[in-house]
Design a protein around this motif. Structure first.
Motif, PDB file in Angstrom:
ATOM      1  N   ILE A 499      -0.352  -8.368  11.146  1.00 17.28           N
ATOM      2  CA  ILE A 499      -1.423  -8.478  10.136  1.00 17.28           C
ATOM      3  C   ILE A 499      -2.602  -7.592  10.536  1.00 17.28           C
ATOM      4  N   GLU A 500      -2.961  -7.588  11.823  1.00 20.62           N
ATOM      5  CA  GLU A 500      -4.089  -6.773  12.294  1.00 20.62           C
ATOM      6  C   GLU A 500      -3.790  -5.273  12.100  1.00 20.62           C
ATOM      7  N   GLU A 501      -2.574  -4.877  12.443  1.00 19.65           N
ATOM      8  CA  GLU A 501      -2.199  -3.465  12.292  1.00 19.65           C
ATOM      9  C   GLU A 501      -2.193  -3.049  10.824  1.00 19.65           C
ATOM     10  N   ALA A 502      -1.673  -3.925   9.968  1.00 21.53           N
ATOM     11  CA  ALA A 502      -1.616  -3.601   8.540  1.00 21.53           C
ATOM     12  C   ALA A 502      -3.019  -3.493   7.950  1.00 21.53           C
ATOM     13  N   LYS A 531      10.797  -4.785  11.412  1.00 29.35           N
ATOM     14  CA  LYS A 531       9.337  -4.642  11.466  1.00 29.35           C
ATOM     15  C   LYS A 531       8.789  -3.813  10.316  1.00 29.35           C
ATOM     16  N   GLU A 532       9.392  -2.656  10.027  1.00 30.75           N
ATOM     17  CA  GLU A 532       8.821  -1.735   9.044  1.00 30.75           C
ATOM     18  C   GLU A 532       8.841  -2.313   7.638  1.00 30.75           C
ATOM     19  N   ILE A 533       9.875  -3.075   7.309  1.00 28.90           N
ATOM     20  CA  ILE A 533       9.907  -3.715   5.989  1.00 28.90           C
ATOM     21  C   ILE A 533       8.776  -4.736   5.883  1.00 28.90           C
ATOM     22  N   ILE A 534       8.615  -5.562   6.939  1.00 29.59           N
ATOM     23  CA  ILE A 534       7.552  -6.578   6.897  1.00 29.59           C
ATOM     24  C   ILE A 534       6.178  -5.915   6.848  1.00 29.59           C
ATOM     25  N   GLN A 535       6.002  -4.813   7.591  1.00 33.38           N
ATOM     26  CA  GLN A 535       4.713  -4.129   7.575  1.00 33.38           C
ATOM     27  C   GLN A 535       4.424  -3.497   6.213  1.00 33.38           C
ATOM     28  N   PHE A 536       5.449  -2.974   5.549  1.00 32.86           N
ATOM     29  CA  PHE A 536       5.235  -2.437   4.206  1.00 32.86           C
ATOM     30  C   PHE A 536       4.726  -3.541   3.277  1.00 32.86           C
ATOM     31  N   VAL A 537       5.344  -4.709   3.373  1.00 29.86           N
ATOM     32  CA  VAL A 537       4.916  -5.838   2.541  1.00 29.86           C
ATOM     33  C   VAL A 537       3.488  -6.243   2.912  1.00 29.86           C
ATOM     34  N   ASN A 538       3.189  -6.360   4.226  1.00 33.68           N
ATOM     35  CA  ASN A 538       1.837  -6.750   4.665  1.00 33.68           C
ATOM     36  C   ASN A 538       0.784  -5.775   4.151  1.00 33.68           C
ATOM     37  N   ARG A 539       1.047  -4.481   4.326  1.00 31.92           N
ATOM     38  CA  ARG A 539       0.057  -3.476   3.897  1.00 31.92           C
ATOM     39  C   ARG A 539      -0.229  -3.563   2.406  1.00 31.92           C
ATOM     40  N   ASN A 540       0.810  -3.755   1.603  1.00 34.23           N
ATOM     41  CA  ASN A 540       0.613  -3.776   0.155  1.00 34.23           C
ATOM     42  C   ASN A 540      -0.060  -5.074  -0.305  1.00 34.23           C
ATOM     43  N   LEU A 541       0.301  -6.193   0.315  1.00 33.76           N
ATOM     44  CA  LEU A 541      -0.358  -7.451  -0.062  1.00 33.76           C
ATOM     45  C   LEU A 541      -1.839  -7.415   0.323  1.00 33.76           C
ATOM     46  N   ILE A 542      -2.155  -6.863   1.516  1.00 33.66           N
ATOM     47  CA  ILE A 542      -3.566  -6.748   1.924  1.00 33.66           C
ATOM     48  C   ILE A 542      -4.309  -5.778   1.023  1.00 33.66           C
ATOM     49  N   HIS A 543      -3.650  -4.656   0.671  1.00 36.16           N
ATOM     50  CA  HIS A 543      -4.313  -3.688  -0.220  1.00 36.16           C
ATOM     51  C   HIS A 543      -4.614  -4.311  -1.581  1.00 36.16           C
ATOM     52  N   ALA A 557      -5.246 -14.643   6.014  1.00 35.42           N
ATOM     53  CA  ALA A 557      -3.822 -14.575   6.342  1.00 35.42           C
ATOM     54  C   ALA A 557      -3.440 -15.856   7.085  1.00 35.42           C
ATOM     55  N   ALA A 558      -2.382 -16.517   6.635  1.00 40.05           N
ATOM     56  CA  ALA A 558      -1.976 -17.785   7.260  1.00 40.05           C
ATOM     57  C   ALA A 558      -0.450 -17.853   7.295  1.00 40.05           C
ATOM     58  N   PHE A 559       0.075 -18.861   8.022  1.00 34.75           N
ATOM     59  CA  PHE A 559       1.520 -19.043   8.032  1.00 34.75           C
ATOM     60  C   PHE A 559       1.837 -20.501   8.355  1.00 34.75           C
ATOM     61  N   ARG A 560       3.020 -20.870   7.961  1.00 34.44           N
ATOM     62  CA  ARG A 560       3.548 -22.196   8.332  1.00 34.44           C
ATOM     63  C   ARG A 560       5.028 -22.048   8.594  1.00 34.44           C
ATOM     64  N   LYS A 561       5.570 -22.971   9.368  1.00 34.54           N
ATOM     65  CA  LYS A 561       6.940 -22.847   9.827  1.00 34.54           C
ATOM     66  C   LYS A 561       7.692 -24.150   9.575  1.00 34.54           C
ATOM     67  N   SER A 562       8.909 -23.986   9.053  1.00 39.18           N
ATOM     68  CA  SER A 562       9.785 -25.149   8.862  1.00 39.18           C
ATOM     69  C   SER A 562      11.017 -24.963   9.733  1.00 39.18           C
ATOM     70  N   ASP A 563      11.980 -25.839   9.556  1.00 39.17           N
ATOM     71  CA  ASP A 563      13.197 -25.726  10.368  1.00 39.17           C
ATOM     72  C   ASP A 563      14.023 -24.493  10.010  1.00 39.17           C
ATOM     73  N   THR A 564      13.871 -24.023   8.778  1.00 38.36           N
ATOM     74  CA  THR A 564      14.753 -22.937   8.318  1.00 38.36           C
ATOM     75  C   THR A 564      14.033 -21.606   8.092  1.00 38.36           C
ATOM     76  N   ILE A 567       6.836 -19.001   6.659  1.00 37.80           N
ATOM     77  CA  ILE A 567       6.172 -18.568   5.423  1.00 37.80           C
ATOM     78  C   ILE A 567       4.817 -17.967   5.779  1.00 37.80           C
ATOM     79  N   VAL A 568       4.585 -16.712   5.362  1.00 38.84           N
ATOM     80  CA  VAL A 568       3.309 -16.018   5.578  1.00 38.84           C
ATOM     81  C   VAL A 568       2.614 -15.888   4.233  1.00 38.84           C
ATOM     82  N   SER A 569       1.286 -16.104   4.235  1.00 31.65           N
ATOM     83  CA  SER A 569       0.540 -16.014   2.976  1.00 31.65           C
ATOM     84  C   SER A 569      -0.693 -15.121   3.155  1.00 31.65           C
ATOM     85  N   ILE A 570      -1.061 -14.407   2.086  1.00 37.11           N
ATOM     86  CA  ILE A 570      -2.277 -13.581   2.013  1.00 37.11           C
ATOM     87  C   ILE A 570      -3.071 -14.054   0.799  1.00 37.11           C
ATOM     88  N   THR A 571      -4.286 -14.540   1.025  1.00 37.75           N
ATOM     89  CA  THR A 571      -5.096 -15.135  -0.048  1.00 37.75           C
ATOM     90  C   THR A 571      -6.361 -14.321  -0.257  1.00 37.75           C
TER      91      THR A 571
END
Length: 636
Positions: A499-502, A531-543, A557-564, A567-571
Motif C-alpha cells: 500500500i505504501e509503495e502504491a 505481486k505485480e497484479i496486486i500492485q496494479f490493483v492497489n495503484r488504481n484503487l488509490i488513484h 487502507a484496511a484489511f481483515r482475514k478469515s479462514d479462507t 480482504i483489503v479495502s480502500i475507502t
C-alpha cells in the motif's frame, strides 16, 4: 569534365555535365559498397579473388563490382562486363545480379552520351530491383533516371524522379545512401531558392558527419565549392575544395581527386591565377593518364589549352593541341568500338530473346504432354484410392478443426491479455508523468519561487521520478515474462508495504489535494500471490480514491482475514455512487461512461480481470454523499 560529343544535349556546358556525372556515379559507389581503397588497387584485388571464388552468386557480384569500377577507365569495359554478367545472372536465375549488370550497361550508355538507352536500361534495372523488393536499388535507379533527365534538359521529370527516389528511401536504414540522395536532390532542384537547396545539402552533410562518411563529405564539399564559386565567394570555396582533395588523396580515390583538381583550377581562374590553374590541370591530366581515365583526358587538355591561350603562351598551347588531337583520336576510336559493341550487344540480345521464346514454347509443349500423361495415370490411381482417402481426410479434417479451434481460442486470449498489459502500463504511468511534467513546467518560472522553494521542488521531482522509474522497471520485467500469455508468479508479499509503495507513485497528487493516507493494514500481514497484479490493483484503487476525494480528505487502507481469504479495502470520503453506477462499475463500455470516467472504467475492468486470474474477487460499496469503499479478496 565529360566531353560533349555528338550524343550530348544542346545547351549543356561540359562543366554542368561533369557535375551531373558526379551525382550519378557518387551514388553508385555506395550502391556497390566500395571500401576506402584506391580504385585501381580494388580492381586488382577483386580480380585476384575471382580465381578462388567457387560460389556463382559471389562470382557474379564481384564481376558486377569490377564492371562498375571500370566505368571511368573505359565505358567499353563497363559495357562488356555488364553484358557478360547479365547473361550469367540469367542462367543462374539471380535477379539482383541481373539488375546490377543492367545498371552497369546503363552507366556505360550514359558515359557515351546514349541517354535514351541509358534511361531505358535504368528502368529495366528498376523493375528487376522491385521484383526482389530491393528498396535501395529502386531508389538508386530513380535518382539515376533523374540525373539523365536533367542532362536531357527535362527538368520537370528530373525533379519528379528525384522526389520519388527520396520518398522511396525515406525508411532506409543505410544513412550513407540517404546522405547521397539528399545531396543529389539539392543539386537537381531547379531554380529553387538557395535556402531550399541549402536545406537538403545541410541535411546530407549532417548525416555524413554523424556517420563519419568521408565519401559523402567529399561529394558534398564539391557541391558546396561549386555554389561558392558561382557566387564569387572564393575563400569559402577554397576551404571546402582543399578538404575534399585531402579526403580523396588520403583514401587514394583517383577519380575524386581528378574532379577535386578541376574545382581547384576553377578557383584559381576566378582569381586570375592562370599559372596555378595550369599546375592543377597538369596534375589532373597526369593522374587521368596514369590510371587510364580516357573520359577525362580530352576535357582536361581543352581546359589547359584555354589557360595557355589566356597567357598567350603559343609554344605550350601548340604542344597541348598536339596532345589534344591524340586524345580526341583515342576517344574517337573508343566511341567507334563502343557503338560497334553496342549494336553487337543489341543484336545478340534480340537473338537470345528469340531463342528464349522458342525454348519456352518447346518446353511448354513437352510439359503439356508430360502433364497429360501424368494426369491420365493420376486419374486411374485417384479413382482406385478415392474412397480410402476421403475417409481418412474427413477424420483428419475433424481433428485439425478441433486443433484450430483450440489454437484460435488461445490466440484470442493471448491477444486480449497483451492488450490489457499495454493498457496497464499506459494507465499506471499517464497520471504520474503528467504530474511530474506540471512540476517541471512550474520550475521554469524561477522569478516566482525562491531558491529554497525550488530546492524543495527539485527534491520532490527527483524522488517522484526515482519512484516512478523503479515501479516502471518492476512492471516492465513482469510484463516481459507475461507477454506470451499469463503465467502465475506467486511470491511472499507484505500487504502493508505494498500500500505504501502504491501510494508513493501518487505523492504529488496527495500533496496537491492535501490528502492523508491512513494505512491500517497490519505490518506483519503477508500473502503468497502475484505481486505485480496486486500492485496494479492497489495503484488504481488509490488513484481513484485521490481523484474523487475532497481537498483535505482522508483515504483509508484496511484489511481483515478469515479462514479462507484476506480482504483489503480502500475507502475515500468522496461524493459516493448510485446503485446504477455501482452495477456498471466493472463492466466498462463507451456508452455507459462519460469521457471523464472512461480511463477509470478501463482500469477497473482490467483490475477485475487480473484479480480473477489469481482466484480473487473485487467489488465496491457506496452510497451518494457517503464516500466509496473498494474491496478485493484473495484466497489464503
Amino acid at each position: 569534365m565529360l566531353r560533349l560529343n555528338r550524343f550530348s544535349t544542346p545547351g549543356m556546358i561540359p562543366f554542368q555535365l561533369r557535375i551531373l556525372t558526379s551525382c550519378l556515379l557518387f551514388l553508385s559507389f555506395y550502391f556497390f559498397l566500395f571500401s576506402a581503397y584506391s580504385q585501381t588497387s580494388e580492381i586488382r584485388k577483386l580480380q585476384k579473388q575471382l580465381v578462388n571464388t567457387t560460389d556463382s552468386i559471389t562470382y557474379i557480384d564481384h564481376l558486377n563490382t569490377i564492371g562498375f569500377m571500370m566505368h571511368m577507365k573505359s565505358a567499353d569495359s563497363c559495357l562488356l562486363y555488364g553484358v557478360k554478367v547479365k547473361a550469367m545472372a540469367d542462367r543462374h536465375n539471380y535477379p539482383k545480379g541481373k539488375a546490377d549488370a543492367i545498371c552497369n550497361i546503363a552507366t556505360a550508355f550514359f558515359l557515351k552520351g546514349l541517354y535514351s538507352q541509358a534511361l531505358s536500361s535504368y528502368t529495366k534495372a528498376l523493375l528487376e530491383y522491385e521484383s526482389v523488393s530491393d528498396t535501395i536499388g529502386v531508389a538508386h535507379m530513380l535518382m539515376n533516371s533523374a540525373v539523365v533527365y536533367e542532362v536531357l534538359g527535362d527538368t520537370p521529370n528530373s525533379l519528379k524522379f528525384s522526389r520519388k527516389s527520396l520518398n522511396k528511401a525515406a525508411g532506409l536504414a543505410r544513412d550513407s545512401v540517404k546522405s547521397m540522395l539528399y545531396a543529389n536532390y539539392s543539386f537537381l532542384m531547379p531554380k529553387s531558392p538557395s535556402d531550399s537547396s541549402g536545406f537538403y545539402l545541410a541535411k546530407a552533410q549532417e548525416i555524413a558527419i554523424r556517420f563519419r562518411d568521408q565519401r559523402s563529405q567529399l561529394f558534398i564539399n564539391q557541391l558546396k565549392s561549386d555554389k561558392f564559386l558561382e557566387k564569387g565567394e572564393t575563400q569559402e570555396a577554397l576551404a571546402v575544395i582543399l578538404t575534399a582533395l585531402q579526403i580523396a588523396r588520403q583514401n587514394k580515390w583517383e577519380y575524386h581527386e581528378i574532379v577535386g583538381l578541376d574545382y581547384y583550377a576553377r578557383y584559381f581562374l576566378k582569381l586570375n591565377k592562370i599559372d596555378s590553374a595550369i599546375v592543377c590541370y597538369n596534375q589532373s591530366y597526369n593522374l587521368a593518364k596514369a590510371n587510364g581515365f580516357i573520359t577525362f583526358k580530352v576535357e582536361i587538355l581543352k581546359s589547359l589549352q584555354k589557360c595557355y591561350h589566356l597567357k598567350a603562351d603559343v609554344l605550350n598551347e601548340a604542344a597541348t593541341n598536339t596532345r589534344l588531337i591524340e586524345a580526341l583520336e583515342e576517344e574517337k576510336n573508343s566511341s567507334k568500338n563502343f557503338i560497334g559493341d553496342y549494336f553487337t550487344y543489341y543484336n545478340t540480345q534480340q537473338e537470345l530473346n528469340q531463342l528464349a521464346l522458342q525454348t519456352k514454347h518447346n518446353r511448354w509443349i513437352i510439359g503439356l504432354l508430360i502433364g497429360f500423361s501424368i494426369l491420365l495415370i493420376s486419374t486411374l490411381i485417384f479413382v482406385y484410392t478415392l474412397y480410402k482417402k476421403l475417409q481418412k481426410s474427413a477424420h483428419l479434417q475433424l481433428s485439425l478443426n478441433e486443433k484450430i479451434t483450440k489454437q484460435n481460442t488461445l490466440l484470442t486470449q493471448a491477444d486480449e491479455f497483451k492488450s490489457k498489459l499495454v493498457s496497464m502500463l499506459a494507465h499506471d504511468f499517464r497520471s504520474p508523468l503528467a504530474t511530474t511534467l506540471s512540476m517541471a513546467s512550474l520550475m521554469k518560472e524561477d522569478h516566482v519561487f525562491s531558491k529554497e522553494e525550488l530546492t524543495v521542488f527539485y527534491n520532490s521531482l527527483e524522488n517522484e521520478v526515482s519512484t516512478l522509474l523503479r515501479t516502471f522497471d518492476s512492471i516492465l520485467q513482469w510484463v516481459k515474462k507475461q507477454y506470451s500469455g499469463y503465467t502465475a508468479m506467486p511470491e511472499q508479499i507484505e500487504l502493508h508495504n505494498l500500500i505504501e509503495e502504491a501510494a508513493a507513485i501518487h505523492y504529488s497528487l496527495f500533496n496537491t489535494k492535501n490528502l492523508t493516507l491512513v494505512n491500517r493494514i497490519d505490518p506483519t500481514a503477508t500473502l503468497l500471490s502475484d505481486k505485480e497484479i496486486i500492485q496494479f490493483v492497489n495503484r488504481n484503487l488509490i488513484h481513484n480514491a485521490i481523484k474523487y476525494s475532497p481537498e483535505g480528505g482522508m483515504i483509508t487502507a484496511a484489511f481483515r482475514k478469515s479462514d479462507t481469504e484476506i480482504i483489503v479495502s480502500i475507502t475515500d470520503e468522496g461524493m459516493g455512487m448510485t446503485p446504477d453506477q455501482l452495477n456498471q462499475l466493472f463492466s466498462f463500455s463507451n456508452t455507459t461512461h462519460s469521457s471523464i470516467d472512461q480511463g477509470a472504467g478501463v482500469a477497473l475492468t482490467i483490475c477485475k480481470d487480473f484479480i480473477t486470474k489469481i482466484n480473487g474477487r473485487i467489488w465496491a460499496e457506496s452510497a451518494p454523499g457517503q464516500g466509496t469503499t473498494f474491496f478485493y479478496a484473495l484466497p489464503v
